[in-house]
Scaffold this motif. Structure first.
Motif, PDB file in Angstrom:
ATOM      1  N   LEU A  90     -60.524 -37.418 -51.910  1.00  0.00           N
ATOM      2  CA  LEU A  90     -59.216 -37.881 -52.377  1.00  0.00           C
ATOM      3  C   LEU A  90     -58.317 -36.707 -52.737  1.00  0.00           C
ATOM      4  O   LEU A  90     -57.115 -36.728 -52.449  1.00  0.00           O
ATOM      5  CB  LEU A  90     -59.372 -38.802 -53.576  1.00  0.00           C
ATOM      6  N   GLU A  91     -58.892 -35.696 -53.359  1.00  0.00           N
ATOM      7  CA  GLU A  91     -58.108 -34.511 -53.718  1.00  0.00           C
ATOM      8  C   GLU A  91     -57.558 -33.834 -52.467  1.00  0.00           C
ATOM      9  O   GLU A  91     -56.389 -33.456 -52.418  1.00  0.00           O
ATOM     10  CB  GLU A  91     -58.979 -33.545 -54.515  1.00  0.00           C
ATOM     11  N   ARG A  92     -58.379 -33.721 -51.431  1.00  0.00           N
ATOM     12  CA  ARG A  92     -57.948 -33.126 -50.171  1.00  0.00           C
ATOM     13  C   ARG A  92     -56.830 -33.957 -49.532  1.00  0.00           C
ATOM     14  O   ARG A  92     -55.801 -33.430 -49.101  1.00  0.00           O
ATOM     15  CB  ARG A  92     -59.120 -33.010 -49.204  1.00  0.00           C
ATOM     16  N   ILE A  93     -57.002 -35.273 -49.513  1.00  0.00           N
ATOM     17  CA  ILE A  93     -56.003 -36.161 -48.925  1.00  0.00           C
ATOM     18  C   ILE A  93     -54.682 -36.069 -49.684  1.00  0.00           C
ATOM     19  O   ILE A  93     -53.605 -36.003 -49.079  1.00  0.00           O
ATOM     20  CB  ILE A  93     -56.531 -37.610 -48.908  1.00  0.00           C
ATOM     21  N   LEU A  94     -54.751 -36.065 -51.000  1.00  0.00           N
ATOM     22  CA  LEU A  94     -53.530 -36.007 -51.807  1.00  0.00           C
ATOM     23  C   LEU A  94     -52.802 -34.678 -51.630  1.00  0.00           C
ATOM     24  O   LEU A  94     -51.570 -34.643 -51.557  1.00  0.00           O
ATOM     25  CB  LEU A  94     -53.855 -36.239 -53.279  1.00  0.00           C
ATOM     26  N   ARG A  95     -53.550 -33.585 -51.564  1.00  0.00           N
ATOM     27  CA  ARG A  95     -52.914 -32.276 -51.357  1.00  0.00           C
ATOM     28  C   ARG A  95     -52.226 -32.206 -49.982  1.00  0.00           C
ATOM     29  O   ARG A  95     -51.113 -31.712 -49.861  1.00  0.00           O
ATOM     30  CB  ARG A  95     -53.925 -31.155 -51.484  1.00  0.00           C
ATOM     31  N   ASN A  96     -52.895 -32.720 -48.935  1.00  0.00           N
ATOM     32  CA  ASN A  96     -52.290 -32.728 -47.598  1.00  0.00           C
ATOM     33  C   ASN A  96     -51.045 -33.602 -47.569  1.00  0.00           C
ATOM     34  O   ASN A  96     -50.044 -33.247 -46.943  1.00  0.00           O
ATOM     35  CB  ASN A  96     -53.292 -33.212 -46.559  1.00  0.00           C
ATOM     36  N   SER A  97     -51.102 -34.736 -48.229  1.00  0.00           N
ATOM     37  CA  SER A  97     -49.960 -35.646 -48.268  1.00  0.00           C
ATOM     38  C   SER A  97     -48.783 -34.999 -48.988  1.00  0.00           C
ATOM     39  O   SER A  97     -47.630 -35.114 -48.556  1.00  0.00           O
ATOM     40  CB  SER A  97     -50.354 -36.941 -48.967  1.00  0.00           C
ATOM     41  N   LYS A  98     -49.080 -34.297 -50.060  1.00  0.00           N
ATOM     42  CA  LYS A  98     -48.033 -33.616 -50.828  1.00  0.00           C
ATOM     43  C   LYS A  98     -47.381 -32.517 -49.993  1.00  0.00           C
ATOM     44  O   LYS A  98     -46.156 -32.364 -49.989  1.00  0.00           O
ATOM     45  CB  LYS A  98     -48.653 -33.027 -52.097  1.00  0.00           C
ATOM     46  N   GLU A  99     -48.182 -31.757 -49.243  1.00  0.00           N
ATOM     47  CA  GLU A  99     -47.649 -30.694 -48.393  1.00  0.00           C
ATOM     48  C   GLU A  99     -46.800 -31.265 -47.259  1.00  0.00           C
ATOM     49  O   GLU A  99     -45.744 -30.719 -46.933  1.00  0.00           O
ATOM     50  CB  GLU A  99     -48.783 -29.847 -47.836  1.00  0.00           C
ATOM     51  N   LYS A 100     -47.228 -32.372 -46.662  1.00  0.00           N
ATOM     52  CA  LYS A 100     -46.450 -33.003 -45.599  1.00  0.00           C
ATOM     53  C   LYS A 100     -45.102 -33.474 -46.133  1.00  0.00           C
ATOM     54  O   LYS A 100     -44.072 -33.323 -45.486  1.00  0.00           O
ATOM     55  CB  LYS A 100     -47.212 -34.193 -45.015  1.00  0.00           C
ATOM     56  N   TYR A 101     -45.113 -34.043 -47.337  1.00  0.00           N
ATOM     57  CA  TYR A 101     -43.876 -34.512 -47.941  1.00  0.00           C
ATOM     58  C   TYR A 101     -42.924 -33.346 -48.186  1.00  0.00           C
ATOM     59  O   TYR A 101     -41.737 -33.432 -47.879  1.00  0.00           O
ATOM     60  CB  TYR A 101     -44.193 -35.234 -49.260  1.00  0.00           C
ATOM     61  N   ARG A 102     -43.439 -32.254 -48.723  1.00  0.00           N
ATOM     62  CA  ARG A 102     -42.601 -31.065 -48.972  1.00  0.00           C
ATOM     63  C   ARG A 102     -42.050 -30.492 -47.659  1.00  0.00           C
ATOM     64  O   ARG A 102     -40.898 -30.092 -47.586  1.00  0.00           O
ATOM     65  CB  ARG A 102     -43.410 -29.990 -49.702  1.00  0.00           C
ATOM     66  N   ASN A 103     -42.883 -30.422 -46.620  1.00  0.00           N
ATOM     67  CA  ASN A 103     -42.431 -29.893 -45.338  1.00  0.00           C
ATOM     68  C   ASN A 103     -41.331 -30.751 -44.734  1.00  0.00           C
ATOM     69  O   ASN A 103     -40.387 -30.245 -44.141  1.00  0.00           O
ATOM     70  CB  ASN A 103     -43.600 -29.761 -44.358  1.00  0.00           C
TER      71      ASN A 103
END
Length: 108
Positions: A90-103
């Motif tokens: 879940l931590e990995r998924i949330l971090r990737n989702s956050k980075e995609k949103y920022r990008n």
């Protein structure tokens, strides 16, 4: 974060509940600014009739406002290792989702 626990084929134990809270609730820090987060966690034994050993599983689904949700599952011979794996996933998924949103914000 509101935490909902479900036990399957096992009796509820306070130690397990405390361990889950210790692992899952800190994920809220990755979701700063999100008003309402619901976490459904299910743990238990897969079946009652395995020939050797006990096989445990842990599953967690985070529901954010709107239709956004994240889900992770793990199956292991130790319940606590399965819970740790779910937390890491879940931590990995949330971090990737956050980075995609920022990008996406930077691109627009």
């Amino acid at each position: 974060m509101e935490l909902h626990l479900k036990y399957t084929n096992i009796e509820p134990v306070e130690d397990i509940k405390v361990y889950i809270q210790k692992r899952i609730l800190p994920l809220e820090k990755l979701l700063l600014g999100v008003a309402e987060i619901h976490a459904w966690v299910e743990i238990g034994k897969i079946t009652r009739h395995h020939k050797e050993g006990k096989i445990w599983y842990a599953e967690c689904q985070l529901q954010l406002p709107g239709k956004k949700s994240f889900r992770a599952t793990a199956t292991r011979e130790d319940l606590f290792i399965a819970i740790d794996e779910v937390k890491n996933e879940l931590e990995r998924i949330l971090r990737n989702s956050k980075e995609k949103y920022r990008n996406n914000l930077r691109k627009s």
